[in-house]
Design a protein around this motif. Structure first.
Motif, PDB file in Angstrom:
ATOM      1  N   SER A  51      -0.897 -57.085 -16.117  1.00 19.30           N
ATOM      2  CA  SER A  51       0.183 -56.729 -17.043  1.00 19.30           C
ATOM      3  C   SER A  51      -0.083 -55.494 -17.885  1.00 19.30           C
ATOM      4  O   SER A  51       0.718 -55.180 -18.767  1.00 19.30           O
ATOM      5  CB  SER A  51       0.469 -57.911 -17.978  1.00 19.30           C
ATOM      6  N   PRO A  89      -5.075 -64.765 -19.621  1.00 18.23           N
ATOM      7  CA  PRO A  89      -4.368 -66.007 -19.920  1.00 18.23           C
ATOM      8  C   PRO A  89      -4.445 -66.992 -18.764  1.00 18.23           C
ATOM      9  O   PRO A  89      -4.402 -66.596 -17.591  1.00 18.23           O
ATOM     10  CB  PRO A  89      -2.935 -65.548 -20.180  1.00 18.23           C
ATOM     11  N   ASN A 117      -4.336 -61.244 -27.065  1.00 14.57           N
ATOM     12  CA  ASN A 117      -5.160 -62.059 -26.173  1.00 14.57           C
ATOM     13  C   ASN A 117      -4.857 -63.547 -26.290  1.00 14.57           C
ATOM     14  O   ASN A 117      -5.263 -64.327 -25.436  1.00 14.57           O
ATOM     15  CB  ASN A 117      -6.640 -61.823 -26.490  1.00 14.57           C
ATOM     16  N   ASP A 158      -1.013 -67.907 -16.015  1.00 15.85           N
ATOM     17  CA  ASP A 158      -0.339 -66.977 -15.108  1.00 15.85           C
ATOM     18  C   ASP A 158      -0.494 -67.409 -13.656  1.00 15.85           C
ATOM     19  O   ASP A 158       0.029 -66.768 -12.750  1.00 15.85           O
ATOM     20  CB  ASP A 158      -0.879 -65.561 -15.293  1.00 15.85           C
ATOM     21  N   ARG A 209       1.928 -60.275 -20.769  1.00 16.64           N
ATOM     22  CA  ARG A 209       1.255 -61.570 -20.631  1.00 16.64           C
ATOM     23  C   ARG A 209       2.184 -62.762 -20.888  1.00 16.64           C
ATOM     24  O   ARG A 209       1.792 -63.901 -20.632  1.00 16.64           O
ATOM     25  CB  ARG A 209       0.057 -61.632 -21.578  1.00 16.64           C
ATOM     26  N   GLU A 230      -5.873 -55.318 -15.073  1.00 17.23           N
ATOM     27  CA  GLU A 230      -5.239 -56.623 -15.270  1.00 17.23           C
ATOM     28  C   GLU A 230      -3.787 -56.460 -14.881  1.00 17.23           C
ATOM     29  O   GLU A 230      -3.206 -55.381 -15.039  1.00 17.23           O
ATOM     30  CB  GLU A 230      -5.368 -57.053 -16.733  1.00 17.23           C
TER      31      GLU A 230
END
Length: 491
Positions: free
Chosen positions: A132, A206, A489, A209, A162, A130
């Motif tokens: 980040s 998320p 999350n 982004d 995030r 991912e």
């Protein structure tokens, strides 16, 4: 130049993309011209069900050609046993040049940021779970690319994680994977075949982004309402109720309709970004003269509820929004352009499909992965039943597995879908579940669990048979993040 007898193979894989998120699957509030074109030139599957509704077990199934109990990756942080061989390993031994750009996730992230699987089979391994996370991992190809591209953006991403929103397209994970895939294709020696995996994190949360300009591509006035009905609030099934209250995005009742709308807007904007990325890669294949000798597969690892049935993201539930994914194949001269199939298939069939196209004998494929089908077969009939097995798989808002644990299994035949929630001693009085007629009730709102005991018993019998036909279930070791390795999350 003599034409290669083995095709190039390209897989474009997304993360958390529900089946009804593309124009070729019937939506019109966003435009997905590149993937729609891929569908018009290939075969589209209308009933592709994942092996597990969470990333790690689902991806382990795709790469091994096996059901969840057979490879042993049951939970989010489990580690695929070292002796398992991913299908790119077999391709490499057949002379393929193999490359990964993006997410693998056949083992938990704490394991994958430290070491590669010994039989992953990739010559080029530019990994990123991912955007980040794991930015200091020496395996992180996105981090290395971003450092070189703009160190200030890299530092901002490392500092904010995030919380860094609306990352510009030129710095985005999805654009990185597309650029690296295109560069690989451009530079490849056409005297030998290649296998390339472009594996994106989008449209996974998320949801904010996505580059800001992509929000303009979503007609929010036409977004479909959430699919809910009064009997679903609250659920009587313990496992689903746990997800509603303690799911990893937090309690569902805390979300407003405005929250759900924003969630959908960002999600579908990400799908538009995905479409552009796939378009870049398809254009590169065509420009290099490789289109006619390349098998292209587009698929995802599971879906996203987006508020439907009063649920979010993914978890211990088996509604189509969570378990059915887009699956498109283009293979010129082998698959009829524009063909649609309603056959029941699963992502673990992709392993067999790829090996068959590469020239592996059917007998050998069957010995490696006996229940994996060739999706390019001219007379594809699919599986009699498909199974999705959830085994303590997902995490709660604490970042830990649910307590008490949740274990559930979905089995679907041509008409009915049965979802069984297995009882736990001292917690549940008895097994519970759901039964839906997918022909007359595709929205899954009329639960027949009590109303149709004959069909329930029939599918329970088939589920027992499926379980008995598997080898002794394996259980992998696990690498659960420490509390200082968790991330929120809910951002």
């Amino acid at each position: 130049m003599e034409k290669l007898t083995q095709p190039n193979i390209l897989i474009c894989m997304t993360d958390q993309q529900r089946w009804d998120s593309l124009g070729c699957y019937g939506i019109d509030f966003i435009k997905t011209p590149h993937l729609d074109r891929l569908a018009s030139e290939g075969r589209t599957f209308d009933n592709c069900y994942v092996n597990n509704p969470i990333c790690t077990p689902s991806r382990a199934s795709l790469f091994t050609g096996k059901h969840v109990p057979e490879h042993g990756v049951l939970r989010l942080h489990d580690i695929l046993p070292d002796e398992e061989k991913l299908f790119p390993w077999h391709l490499k031994n057949l002379g393929y040049t193999t490359a990964l750009f993006g997410k693998l996730h056949v083992s938990g992230r704490i394991e994958e940021e430290k070491r590669r699987h010994p039989h992953d089979g990739f010559d080029i391994y530019e990994w990123c779970m991912e955007a980040s996370i794991s930015l200091d991992s020496p395996l992180n190809g996105y981090a290395a690319w971003l450092k070189e591209k703009d160190i200030d953006v890299f530092n901002a991403l490392k500092e904010q994680g995030r919380k860094l929103k609306h990352i510009p397209r030129e710095y985005h994970f999805t654009q990185w994977a597309a650029e690296r895939t295109c560069s690989f294709i451009e530079q490849h020696d056409q005297d030998s075949p290649f296998f390339c995996m472009m594996s994106l994190f989008d449209p996974h949360n998320p949801y904010d982004d996505v580059p800001s300009e992509y929000l303009e591509r979503v007609d929010t006035s036409q977004l479909p309402p959430r699919r809910i009905h009064p009997s679903e609030d609250p659920f009587t099934i313990r496992g689903i109720r746990q997800e509603q209250v303690d799911g990893y995005l937090g309690e569902v009742s805390g979300f407003t309709e405005e929250d759900f709308t924003a969630m959908k807007e960002g999600y579908y904007a990400s799908v538009c970004l995905i479409d552009d990325a796939v378009g870049q890669v398809l254009d590169t294949l065509e420009r290099k003269g490789m289109k006619d000798n390349t098998l292209v597969i587009f698929v995802s690892d599971h879906g996203d509820m987006l508020g439907d049935h009063n649920l979010v993201v993914k978890g211990a539930y088996f509604y189509d929004a969570c378990t059915k994914v887009p699956c498109i194949l283009r293979y010129p001269g082998n698959v009829v352009p524009g063909e649609r199939s309603d056959a029941l298939v699963q992502p673990h069939d992709i392993a067999s499909t790829v090996l068959k196209a590469a020239g592996v004998e059917e007998k050998e494929i069957t010995s490696l992965m006996p229940d994996s089908l060739d999706l390019c077969s001219a007379d594809i009939k699919g599986h009699e039943t498909v199974v999705c097995a959830y085994r303590e798989t997902g995490i709660a808002k604490t970042g830990r597995y649910f307590t008490p644990s949740i274990n559930a299994t979905m089995i679907r035949d041509e008409r009915y879908k049965l979802n069984v929630y297995h009882s736990e001693k001292g917690v549940d009085d008895a097994m519970s579940g759901q039964l839906f007629d997918m022909i007359s009730d595709p929205g899954e709102t009329d639960d027949l669990w009590e109303k149709n005991p004959e069909e329930r018993a029939d599918l329970l019998g088939k589920l027992l048979e499926w379980n008995m036909n598997l080898d002794t279930p394996r259980k992998a070791r696990s690498a659960v993040p420490e509390f200082d390795q968790l991330f929120d999350n809910r951002l």
